[in-house]
Design a protein around this motif. Structure first.
Motif, PDB file in Angstrom:
ATOM      1  N   TRP A 303       0.842  -1.203   0.000  1.00 35.51           N
ATOM      2  CA  TRP A 303       0.000   0.000   0.000  1.00 35.51           C
ATOM      3  C   TRP A 303       0.879   1.256   0.000  1.00 35.51           C
ATOM      4  CZ3 TRP A 303      -1.218   4.433   2.580  1.00 35.51           C
ATOM      5  CH2 TRP A 303      -2.460   4.996   2.293  1.00 35.51           C
ATOM      6  N   THR A 304       1.914   1.242   0.826  1.00 33.95           N
ATOM      7  CA  THR A 304       2.796   2.405   0.927  1.00 33.95           C
ATOM      8  C   THR A 304       3.508   2.665  -0.399  1.00 33.95           C
ATOM      9  OG1 THR A 304       3.161   1.830   3.224  1.00 33.95           O
ATOM     10  CG2 THR A 304       4.645   3.448   2.293  1.00 33.95           C
ATOM     11  N   ARG A 305       3.986   1.597  -1.035  1.00 33.25           N
ATOM     12  CA  ARG A 305       4.665   1.796  -2.314  1.00 33.25           C
ATOM     13  C   ARG A 305       3.678   2.312  -3.371  1.00 33.25           C
ATOM     14  NH1 ARG A 305       6.304  -0.357  -7.356  1.00 33.25           N
ATOM     15  NH2 ARG A 305       8.506   0.026  -7.762  1.00 33.25           N
ATOM     16  N   ARG A 306       2.449   1.849  -3.264  1.00 29.75           N
ATOM     17  CA  ARG A 306       1.451   2.254  -4.249  1.00 29.75           C
ATOM     18  C   ARG A 306       1.092   3.731  -4.088  1.00 29.75           C
ATOM     19  NH1 ARG A 306      -1.206   4.152  -7.244  1.00 29.75           N
ATOM     20  NH2 ARG A 306      -3.146   3.585  -8.272  1.00 29.75           N
ATOM     21  N   TYR A 307       0.912   4.163  -2.843  1.00 34.60           N
ATOM     22  CA  TYR A 307       0.347   5.504  -2.648  1.00 34.60           C
ATOM     23  C   TYR A 307       1.310   6.551  -2.130  1.00 34.60           C
ATOM     24  CZ  TYR A 307      -4.040   3.336  -3.773  1.00 34.60           C
ATOM     25  OH  TYR A 307      -5.029   2.672  -4.432  1.00 34.60           O
ATOM     26  N   ARG A 308       2.488   6.123  -1.679  1.00 34.70           N
ATOM     27  CA  ARG A 308       3.436   7.133  -1.223  1.00 34.70           C
ATOM     28  C   ARG A 308       3.885   7.941  -2.432  1.00 34.70           C
ATOM     29  NH1 ARG A 308       6.519   7.552   3.876  1.00 34.70           N
ATOM     30  NH2 ARG A 308       6.399   9.780   3.695  1.00 34.70           N
TER      31      ARG A 308
ATOM     32  N   ALA B  49      -1.636  12.311 -11.821  1.00 45.43           N
ATOM     33  CA  ALA B  49      -3.001  11.818 -11.620  1.00 45.43           C
ATOM     34  C   ALA B  49      -3.371  10.859 -12.753  1.00 45.43           C
ATOM     35  CB  ALA B  49      -3.980  12.985 -11.552  1.00 45.43           C
ATOM     36  N   VAL B  50      -3.044  11.258 -13.988  1.00 41.76           N
ATOM     37  CA  VAL B  50      -3.354  10.415 -15.149  1.00 41.76           C
ATOM     38  C   VAL B  50      -2.641   9.060 -15.045  1.00 41.76           C
ATOM     39  CG1 VAL B  50      -2.996  10.186 -17.640  1.00 41.76           C
ATOM     40  CG2 VAL B  50      -3.886  12.321 -16.702  1.00 41.76           C
ATOM     41  N   LEU B  51      -1.424   9.099 -14.521  1.00 44.29           N
ATOM     42  CA  LEU B  51      -0.622   7.876 -14.434  1.00 44.29           C
ATOM     43  C   LEU B  51      -0.880   7.084 -13.158  1.00 44.29           C
ATOM     44  CD1 LEU B  51       2.689   9.469 -15.693  1.00 44.29           C
ATOM     45  CD2 LEU B  51       1.308   7.811 -16.932  1.00 44.29           C
ATOM     46  N   GLY B  52      -1.805   7.565 -12.344  1.00 43.17           N
ATOM     47  CA  GLY B  52      -2.116   6.843 -11.110  1.00 43.17           C
ATOM     48  C   GLY B  52      -1.016   6.927 -10.081  1.00 43.17           C
ATOM     49  N   GLY B  64     -10.644   4.383 -20.170  1.00 42.52           N
ATOM     50  CA  GLY B  64     -11.854   3.833 -19.578  1.00 42.52           C
ATOM     51  C   GLY B  64     -11.668   3.254 -18.186  1.00 42.52           C
ATOM     52  N   LEU B  65     -10.465   3.373 -17.638  1.00 41.75           N
ATOM     53  CA  LEU B  65     -10.202   2.783 -16.323  1.00 41.75           C
ATOM     54  C   LEU B  65      -9.871   3.873 -15.302  1.00 41.75           C
ATOM     55  CD1 LEU B  65      -7.837  -0.053 -17.589  1.00 41.75           C
ATOM     56  CD2 LEU B  65     -10.207  -0.347 -16.894  1.00 41.75           C
ATOM     57  N   ASP B  66     -10.033   3.533 -14.038  1.00 40.85           N
ATOM     58  CA  ASP B  66      -9.729   4.471 -12.963  1.00 40.85           C
ATOM     59  C   ASP B  66      -8.265   4.300 -12.545  1.00 40.85           C
ATOM     60  OD1 ASP B  66      -9.385   5.834 -10.606  1.00 40.85           O
ATOM     61  OD2 ASP B  66     -11.288   5.184  -9.714  1.00 40.85           O
ATOM     62  N   PRO B  67      -7.457   5.331 -12.757  1.00 38.96           N
ATOM     63  CA  PRO B  67      -6.029   5.166 -12.454  1.00 38.96           C
ATOM     64  C   PRO B  67      -5.736   4.928 -10.974  1.00 38.96           C
ATOM     65  CG  PRO B  67      -6.514   7.434 -13.080  1.00 38.96           C
ATOM     66  CD  PRO B  67      -7.760   6.638 -13.329  1.00 38.96           C
ATOM     67  N   ARG B  68      -6.671   5.224 -10.103  1.00 39.26           N
ATOM     68  CA  ARG B  68      -6.421   4.979  -8.688  1.00 39.26           C
ATOM     69  C   ARG B  68      -6.484   3.490  -8.363  1.00 39.26           C
ATOM     70  NH1 ARG B  68     -10.274   9.808  -6.757  1.00 39.26           N
ATOM     71  NH2 ARG B  68     -11.336   8.995  -8.576  1.00 39.26           N
ATOM     72  N   ARG B  69      -7.379   2.797  -9.082  1.00 37.93           N
ATOM     73  CA  ARG B  69      -7.564   1.388  -8.728  1.00 37.93           C
ATOM     74  C   ARG B  69      -6.937   0.421  -9.736  1.00 37.93           C
ATOM     75  NH1 ARG B  69     -12.744   3.028  -7.539  1.00 37.93           N
ATOM     76  NH2 ARG B  69     -13.479   2.054  -9.441  1.00 37.93           N
ATOM     77  N   GLU B  70      -6.851   0.861 -10.989  1.00 37.67           N
ATOM     78  CA  GLU B  70      -6.435  -0.098 -12.016  1.00 37.67           C
ATOM     79  C   GLU B  70      -5.180   0.352 -12.740  1.00 37.67           C
ATOM     80  OE1 GLU B  70     -10.452  -1.949 -13.656  1.00 37.67           O
ATOM     81  OE2 GLU B  70     -10.552   0.204 -13.382  1.00 37.67           O
TER      82      GLU B  70
END
Lengths: 311, 285
Positions: A303-308, B49-52, B64-70
């Motif tokens: 999670w940290t690597r993903r969101y940091r 943001a675009v690159l998640g 078509g996908l949400d960069p936060r989740r996918e």
């Protein structure tokens, strides 16, 4: 799976010390062994007042095998210490350095999930590093067995050479088992280090050590107890009593070397593998509790690597 | 027309600073879009943001996908060069190719090798030993060999000399870009890319100031070079900006009346840089 393998290979490319540190130690052992063997041969040739033939002549097959295992055990213990240190610094560095030099942005430009990246780092620590160490151990052990065996052959006994292969194979199997249970037992520590490495902005080692120390101190002051310290100690060194038999009948003493001057008392059981007892450790709550904690730290590291976001 | 990126009401704050403030835009397939703004305008935040790579508020769809989740699915079709020199320094060029080959399903190794053979980058060099320009060439080689739908470039030529910069964009345009590909690029060296862009988005303090295709910019904005004696007449028509150049006054008009303007002096399409300065000043005023 092929992704993980490719990523583990990349870890070995980056962290050369994983292979080099144990290899250097292994080579050092071989060198010391070679010098000692030359010493034996020299004594034999100069044959002063030392009755080398008499010493060697007192060997029997069991003692010879035990001698091989004693030598190898020494190498195994030292390589293990080196390995634990290498693993510690590898894990602290692996998710921290990529943020520091911003190369994380390159890795994140590839279609890799953070879970697979963090998993590859854990596989490196729990599998690749022990395997590399085992390979070094086998190579160094083989050299040492041949050197010592040949030297003792020269001194008049072929027992070491003939007892060697079995004793050697046993030691390798024993070491493999020890490494496997140690990796499993250390999983929560590994994952804690991964989390610190993914999270910390600087002074990773400090961040790895401070929280547990703080918990110990706070517990001591607030409750006057030492549960966490005991738990931690168990985690650091508690694996061996659990992994090997506690049955005195199986720990039979077969070879004892006593020296009134040096006060040495060494014990070997007949067949090292008699000591191996996976039942107790696999049934211990410590192992499974540890794996659960490891899973939590692992998830937190992912999670940290993903969101940091500090690039 | 396929829409690759669709953002609406995109916002992101760092403390009290609004990096993105209700930004809405779309990016369509086959376009080269320049995201242009001063330092700290929110360009990089928008790209992240675009690159998640960062959290945000608002709606954002990439392919078509949400960069936060996918994000890792998105990255199958999206490539990016974040900045110069983010390639790992310890890696050798050959192993970099090996690695991307193993890790990226759309990577075509021979294309990267082919491109590199035309540069001075040697296969057995360590990336840490390459010059900045060579690292960028290597990165470009890696990216161009990936069959991606969207390529995101964040200040890709920062710190490079003029020869490398020119070459970079030339290669991108000639050897990479086609109607199936889309490029989103940020830079503050606008002059270098304005002739390759099909669209521009101006961003200032988190807000979009302009979002136009280059064609419609030519229709909408006009620059008129006016002799000093006609300057007052020009000012009456409400220009966006005015500056002096070689003894003439240069006025920039938005949606001006062509007939009236032609009377004033010589007309031409303004450069993106001048337009940018004018739009930012207009907003500050």
């Amino acid at each position: 799976m092929s992704t993980i393998i490719a990523l583990v290979r990349r870890e070995l490319w980056e962290h050369r010390a994983i292979v080099f540190a144990p290899a250097i130690f292994g080579a050092l052992f071989v060198l010391v062994n070679l010098l000692a063997a030359v010493g034996i041969v020299k004594i034999q040739i100069e044959a002063g007042d030392v009755d080398l033939a008499g010493v060697v002549g007192s060997l029997d097959a069991l003692k010879a095998g035990a001698l091989v295992q004693l030598g190898l055990a020494l190498v195994a213990v030292w390589l293990n210490i080196v390995m634990v240190l290498v693993t510690l610094f590898y894990l602290l560095d692996c998710l921290y350095a990529e943020r520091k030099d911003r190369s994380i942005l390159f890795w994140k430009s590839l279609p890799l999930s953070d879970a697979s990246v963090v998993a590859s780092k854990l596989c490196t620590a729990a599998l690749a590093i022990p395997l590399a160490t085992l390979v070094v151990f086998v190579a160094a052990g083989l050299c040492m067995y041949l050197i010592t065996g040949t030297a003792i052959q020269f001194a008049g006994s072929s027992l070491v050479l003939s007892a060697g292969p079995l004793a050697f194979a046993e030691t390798v199997a024993f070491h493999l088992y020890a490494l496997a249970v140690q990796s499993l037992w250390y999983l929560p520590l590994f994952c804690w280090l991964l989390l610190v490495s993914a999270w910390s902005r600087r002074a990773v080692l400090l961040w790895a050590l401070l929280p547990p120390i703080a918990v110990i101190v706070v517990e001591q002051i607030a409750l006057g107890t030492k549960h966490f310290a005991t738990l931690l100690q168990e985690r650091l060194i508690g694996v061996y009593p659990l992994a090997f038999t506690d049955d005195p009948a199986r720990q039979q003493l077969v070879w004892r070397y006593e020296d009134e001057h040096a006060d040495v008392d060494l014990q070997f059981s007949e067949g090292l593998l008699e000591l191996v007892d996976p039942g107790r450790i696999l049934g211990s709550p410590g192992l499974w509790g540890g794996i659960l904690v490891a899973a939590l730290f692992f998830a937190a590291a992912v999670w940290t690597r993903r969101y940091r976001d500090d690039t | 027309m396929t829409t690759l990126v669709k953002a609406s009401g995109l916002s992101k704050s760092y403390g009290t600073v609004k990096a993105l403030d209700q930004a809405s835009f779309e990016i369509h397939q086959g376009r080269i879009v320049g995201l242009i703004g001063p330092n700290g305008a929110g360009k990089t935040t928008a790209l992240k943001a675009v690159l998640g790579l960062t959290s945000f508020e608002g709606k954002l769809e990439v392919l078509g996908l949400d960069p936060r989740r996918e994000r890792h699915r998105i990255m199958q079709d999206v490539c990016f060069i974040a900045d110069v020199a983010v390639l790992p320094k310890w890696l050798r060029v050959r192993k970099a190719l090996d690695l991307v080959d193993r890790l990226h399903p759309r990577f075509e190794r021979s294309r990267a090798e082919d491109f590199l053979s035309r540069t001075t980058v040697r296969m057995d060099s360590k990336i840490g030993q390459l010059s900045k320009g060579m690292v960028t060439q290597l990165h470009l080689a890696l990216v161009m060999a990936i069959e991606a739908r969207l390529l995101v470039l964040d200040e890709p030529t920062l710190g490079l000399d003029i020869l490398f910069r020119k070459e970079f964009y030339k290669t991108l345009l000639n050897d990479y870009f086609d109607e199936n590909r889309t490029i989103l690029v940020t830079t503050h060296q606008v002059e270098e890319i304005e002739n390759i862009l099909t669209d521009v988005i101006f961003i200032d303090r988190g807000r979009l100031v302009l979002d136009e295709s280059m064609d419609s910019i030519a229709d909408r904005f006009v620059e008129v070079s006016v002799k000093p004696d006609r300057a007052e007449a020009a000012r009456q028509l409400g220009p966006l900006s005015e500056q002096e150049m070689f003894g003439r006054r240069v006025f920039l008009f938005e949606n001006g009346n062509a007939e009236q303007l032609r009377d004033l002096g010589e007309m031409r399409t303004p450069g993106i840089a001048d337009l940018f300065v004018a739009k930012i000043k207009e907003r500050s005023a």
